[in-house]
Design a protein around this motif. Structure first.
Motif, PDB file in Angstrom:
ATOM      1  N   TYR A 169      50.722  49.954  24.116  1.00 24.65           N
ATOM      2  CA  TYR A 169      49.355  50.404  23.854  1.00 24.65           C
ATOM      3  C   TYR A 169      48.364  50.137  24.982  1.00 24.65           C
ATOM      4  CZ  TYR A 169      50.043  51.433  18.883  1.00 24.65           C
ATOM      5  OH  TYR A 169      50.443  51.970  17.705  1.00 24.65           O
ATOM      6  N   ASN A 170      48.485  49.009  25.659  1.00 19.96           N
ATOM      7  CA  ASN A 170      47.496  48.658  26.671  1.00 19.96           C
ATOM      8  C   ASN A 170      48.141  47.807  27.765  1.00 19.96           C
ATOM      9  OD1 ASN A 170      47.347  45.808  25.857  1.00 19.96           O
ATOM     10  ND2 ASN A 170      46.322  46.589  24.032  1.00 19.96           N
ATOM     11  N   PRO A 171      47.426  47.566  28.856  1.00 17.12           N
ATOM     12  CA  PRO A 171      48.007  46.808  29.977  1.00 17.12           C
ATOM     13  C   PRO A 171      48.421  45.386  29.609  1.00 17.12           C
ATOM     14  CG  PRO A 171      46.003  47.908  30.678  1.00 17.12           C
ATOM     15  CD  PRO A 171      46.096  48.084  29.202  1.00 17.12           C
ATOM     16  N   ILE A 172      47.723  44.751  28.694  1.00 20.19           N
ATOM     17  CA  ILE A 172      48.068  43.371  28.323  1.00 20.19           C
ATOM     18  C   ILE A 172      49.381  43.354  27.542  1.00 20.19           C
ATOM     19  CG2 ILE A 172      47.332  41.375  26.962  1.00 20.19           C
ATOM     20  CD1 ILE A 172      44.430  42.210  27.769  1.00 20.19           C
ATOM     21  N   GLU A 173      49.536  44.286  26.616  1.00 20.24           N
ATOM     22  CA  GLU A 173      50.795  44.390  25.867  1.00 20.24           C
ATOM     23  C   GLU A 173      51.950  44.685  26.831  1.00 20.24           C
ATOM     24  OE1 GLU A 173      51.083  44.337  22.336  1.00 20.24           O
ATOM     25  OE2 GLU A 173      48.960  43.902  22.115  1.00 20.24           O
ATOM     26  N   TYR A 174      51.697  45.541  27.805  1.00 24.56           N
ATOM     27  CA  TYR A 174      52.730  45.874  28.791  1.00 24.56           C
ATOM     28  C   TYR A 174      53.116  44.641  29.604  1.00 24.56           C
ATOM     29  CZ  TYR A 174      55.026  47.814  32.854  1.00 24.56           C
ATOM     30  OH  TYR A 174      55.922  48.057  33.873  1.00 24.56           O
TER      31      TYR A 174
END
Length: 118
Positions: free
Chosen positions: A85-90
């Motif tokens: 979903y977002n860069p932090i999750e990635y």
């Protein structure tokens, strides 16, 4: 001063998003069905499979029997792509992959000195 802080923040945020945007593009361009997920879903799917690595690809994991690979920013489980979903999750997912890779990878390779004469 405030403008400098804004510019530095903007640059930092922009550059931190590049790997995530690459991840999105790689999964979409891989030609497989895909969907969006969070880190919790990633961990749940990751735990289902028996991951191995082949010595050619550093920091990549595969489960060929189940159509799974974590390679080149592509997260594929059971022949389906997963986009975070977002860069932090990635980033959390990438760190999870690296941690698991270190636990199953072979011992460190030795450097070869090709210039040494025996």
């Amino acid at each position: 001063m405030l403008f400098t802080i804004f510019i530095l923040t903007f640059i930092t945020v922009t550059f931190s998003m590049i790997p995530w945007i690459t991840h999105i593009q790689m999964v979409r361009d891989s030609g497989i069905d895909y969907g969006w997920a969070n880190y919790k879903a990633f961990k749940r799917e990751f735990a289902k499979y028996n991951w191995t690595h082949d010595g050619v690809y550093e920091n990549s994991l595969f489960d060929y029997n189940n159509g799974c690979k974590l390679h080149a920013s592509i997260f594929k489980f059971d022949y389906k792509g997963m986009i975070m979903y977002n860069p932090i999750e990635y980033l959390r997912s990438v760190l999870h992959i690296q941690k698991h890779f270190k636990s199953i990878s072979s011992p460190k390779r030795k450097k070869v000195d090709w210039n040494r004469i025996d």
